[in-house]
Design a protein around this motif. Sequence first.
Motif, PDB file in Angstrom:
ATOM      1  N   LYS A  89       2.891  -5.994   1.055  1.00 12.20           N
ATOM      2  CA  LYS A  89       3.499  -5.728   2.367  1.00 12.20           C
ATOM      3  C   LYS A  89       2.486  -5.160   3.354  1.00 12.20           C
ATOM      4  N   HIS A  90       1.666  -4.227   2.882  1.00  8.26           N
ATOM      5  CA  HIS A  90       0.710  -3.562   3.776  1.00  8.26           C
ATOM      6  C   HIS A  90      -0.703  -4.088   3.538  1.00  8.26           C
ATOM      7  N   PHE A  91      -1.394  -4.377   4.615  1.00  7.72           N
ATOM      8  CA  PHE A  91      -2.734  -4.958   4.554  1.00  7.72           C
ATOM      9  C   PHE A  91      -3.686  -4.072   3.769  1.00  7.72           C
ATOM     10  N   SER A  92      -3.576  -2.750   3.962  1.00  8.17           N
ATOM     11  CA  SER A  92      -4.492  -1.821   3.308  1.00  8.17           C
ATOM     12  C   SER A  92      -4.335  -1.842   1.790  1.00  8.17           C
ATOM     13  N   GLN A  93      -3.120  -2.207   1.316  1.00  6.94           N
ATOM     14  CA  GLN A  93      -2.859  -2.230  -0.122  1.00  6.94           C
ATOM     15  C   GLN A  93      -3.424  -3.472  -0.808  1.00  6.94           C
ATOM     16  N   VAL A  94      -3.583  -4.527  -0.043  1.00  5.60           N
ATOM     17  CA  VAL A  94      -3.941  -5.805  -0.664  1.00  5.60           C
ATOM     18  C   VAL A  94      -5.369  -6.249  -0.382  1.00  5.60           C
ATOM     19  N   LEU A  95      -6.081  -5.530   0.490  1.00  4.75           N
ATOM     20  CA  LEU A  95      -7.415  -5.977   0.891  1.00  4.75           C
ATOM     21  C   LEU A  95      -8.363  -6.110  -0.303  1.00  4.75           C
ATOM     22  N   PRO A  97      -7.682  -6.326  -3.793  1.00  4.23           N
ATOM     23  CA  PRO A  97      -7.328  -7.408  -4.736  1.00  4.23           C
ATOM     24  C   PRO A  97      -7.394  -8.793  -4.123  1.00  4.23           C
ATOM     25  N   VAL A  98      -7.120  -8.913  -2.810  1.00  2.00           N
ATOM     26  CA  VAL A  98      -7.219 -10.225  -2.156  1.00  2.00           C
ATOM     27  C   VAL A  98      -8.671 -10.681  -2.121  1.00  2.00           C
ATOM     28  N   PHE A  99      -9.561  -9.779  -1.736  1.00  2.00           N
ATOM     29  CA  PHE A  99     -10.988 -10.115  -1.676  1.00  2.00           C
ATOM     30  C   PHE A  99     -11.519 -10.396  -3.075  1.00  2.00           C
ATOM     31  N   ALA A 100     -11.063  -9.608  -4.066  1.00  3.04           N
ATOM     32  CA  ALA A 100     -11.472  -9.820  -5.454  1.00  3.04           C
ATOM     33  C   ALA A 100     -10.973 -11.169  -5.960  1.00  3.04           C
ATOM     34  N   ALA A 101      -9.745 -11.527  -5.586  1.00  3.64           N
ATOM     35  CA  ALA A 101      -9.175 -12.813  -6.003  1.00  3.64           C
ATOM     36  C   ALA A 101      -9.985 -13.973  -5.431  1.00  3.64           C
ATOM     37  N   ILE A 305     -15.093 -11.559  -9.340  1.00  2.00           N
ATOM     38  CA  ILE A 305     -14.156 -10.473  -9.038  1.00  2.00           C
ATOM     39  C   ILE A 305     -14.890  -9.157  -8.822  1.00  2.00           C
ATOM     40  N   PHE A 306     -15.833  -8.836  -9.712  1.00  2.00           N
ATOM     41  CA  PHE A 306     -16.554  -7.563  -9.584  1.00  2.00           C
ATOM     42  C   PHE A 306     -17.467  -7.565  -8.355  1.00  2.00           C
ATOM     43  N   LEU A 307     -18.189  -8.659  -8.126  1.00  2.35           N
ATOM     44  CA  LEU A 307     -19.125  -8.726  -7.002  1.00  2.35           C
ATOM     45  C   LEU A 307     -18.415  -8.583  -5.664  1.00  2.35           C
ATOM     46  N   PHE A 308     -17.322  -9.315  -5.492  1.00  3.85           N
ATOM     47  CA  PHE A 308     -16.594  -9.240  -4.238  1.00  3.85           C
ATOM     48  C   PHE A 308     -15.941  -7.869  -4.070  1.00  3.85           C
ATOM     49  N   SER A 309     -15.482  -7.260  -5.176  1.00  2.00           N
ATOM     50  CA  SER A 309     -14.929  -5.901  -5.110  1.00  2.00           C
ATOM     51  C   SER A 309     -16.011  -4.902  -4.728  1.00  2.00           C
ATOM     52  N   PHE A 310     -17.183  -5.035  -5.342  1.00  2.00           N
ATOM     53  CA  PHE A 310     -18.312  -4.144  -5.070  1.00  2.00           C
ATOM     54  C   PHE A 310     -18.707  -4.215  -3.594  1.00  2.00           C
ATOM     55  N   ILE A 311     -18.787  -5.422  -3.057  1.00  5.43           N
ATOM     56  CA  ILE A 311     -19.208  -5.612  -1.663  1.00  5.43           C
ATOM     57  C   ILE A 311     -18.230  -4.953  -0.697  1.00  5.43           C
ATOM     58  N   ILE A 312     -16.936  -5.197  -0.892  1.00  2.98           N
ATOM     59  CA  ILE A 312     -15.963  -4.693   0.082  1.00  2.98           C
ATOM     60  C   ILE A 312     -15.765  -3.178  -0.045  1.00  2.98           C
ATOM     61  N   ILE A 313     -15.947  -2.633  -1.264  1.00  2.00           N
ATOM     62  CA  ILE A 313     -15.854  -1.180  -1.428  1.00  2.00           C
ATOM     63  C   ILE A 313     -17.072  -0.504  -0.826  1.00  2.00           C
ATOM     64  N   LYS A 314     -18.276  -1.018  -1.108  1.00  2.00           N
ATOM     65  CA  LYS A 314     -19.500  -0.433  -0.571  1.00  2.00           C
ATOM     66  C   LYS A 314     -19.585  -0.588   0.943  1.00  2.00           C
ATOM     67  N   ALA A 315     -18.951  -1.629   1.490  1.00  2.00           N
ATOM     68  CA  ALA A 315     -18.938  -1.829   2.937  1.00  2.00           C
ATOM     69  C   ALA A 315     -17.970  -0.875   3.623  1.00  2.00           C
ATOM     70  N   GLY A 316     -17.142  -0.195   2.845  1.00  2.00           N
ATOM     71  CA  GLY A 316     -16.222   0.788   3.404  1.00  2.00           C
ATOM     72  C   GLY A 316     -14.896   0.241   3.873  1.00  2.00           C
ATOM     73  N   PHE A 317     -14.620  -1.043   3.576  1.00  2.00           N
ATOM     74  CA  PHE A 317     -13.354  -1.643   4.009  1.00  2.00           C
ATOM     75  C   PHE A 317     -12.228  -1.430   2.994  1.00  2.00           C
TER      76      PHE A 317
END
Length: 398
Positions: A89-95, A97-101, A305-317
């Motif tokens: 429902k909320h964008f902040s909750q899915v950003l 897992p969506v990027f990881a997917a 999954i890990f690479l895309f998660s790492f990128i978006i977490i380290k980017a601060g999003f």
Amino acid sequence: MKKLIDRLISSESGAGMLLLFAAFLALVFANIPGLDKLYNWFVHFTPFTIPSFNILGSMHFWINDALMALFFFAIGLELKREMLEGQLKHFSQVLLPVFAALGGVIVPALVFVIINLNAQNHAIHGWAIPTATDIAFAVGVLALLGRRIPSSLKIFVLTLAIMDDLCAIVIIALFYTGDLSFLYLLLSFVLVGVLIFINRIGVSSKTPYVVLSLILWFFVLNSGIHASIAGVVAAFTIPLYTKKGNSMSKEMEQILGLPVNYIILPLFAFVNAGVSMHGLDASHIFGTVPMGIFLGLFVGKQIGIFLFSFIIIKAGFAYMPEKANWKQLYAIAIICGIGFTMSLFVDGLAYGENSILLYHGTDKLAILCGSLVSGVVGYFAAKIVGNNPDGSPKKAKN
């Protein structure tokens, strides 16, 4: 015995265990003389036909094209509910897992394409096979881990698997569609419009939705688009709540839960996982297609999954799931390499009968092996880096 059966049915891992047993049973039947003939008879047996409606299907057809439409219908119901009032429902909750997917779709596909770039032209059709995550098996492995994995990571996997299913639906619709019949396509659009209309005017009886959804399945089946799409589209037209206040969508989910998880999916696994080992040699097993599938699932999935998660977490999003650390996230990424159900489904769309003729069934064998290795390695990795048995988390290193 009854208590054991009730416990298995209510358990999150029960459906995954039954799927695994059905796949194992298929391999046994396909490789034991005498039983292999019985297995082939069952798969190609035609229970009934409807010639006037151009439906002349074997058991394989009725399971893959008809019963699996119910599976996709159940997925559609879950997707709609999650989008309207759940984890999506909320964008902040899915950003995250969506990027990881997305990483879990893009990288495995690239692994497969790179390996099969110079292979036979038909080989490349299977590029989407290793992009899937089997939600039943993934949840089953997480259930076995219990409190060793933070609940936030379990929510992460569930959301990722849901988005993964959505990606698979889009891929099937765009890339695994045959010659289109514009008449049936037009009739499908009209019928979807009717379903939306009765939703808007507040029809609260399930019967019109069920009848119209069955007709929609027939129209989509003959349109050239795979019939599974009819299940998803029909599900999105089901009202979440009726004027009476009850949830038609949730009621249908509950009705479909047992038959889908404990009848339809095991039947699907049984008719699709029966790979004959007779005559297989190294050149077959280590061919570009099976290696592309195996490495896509076991290597491509975890890296993507890990690479895309790492990128978006380290980017601060996005943020690391609560009480989780990088090691646990990587272990979870390995588990997501369990493709099984959806991978077998896409494999059937990509190769069909050519699977046996060209690849001796090693494409399906690679799906089973890649999924099994991902599940086993992911389970032990998560167990090693997981929380203490008492549930107190180890200190996370971010």
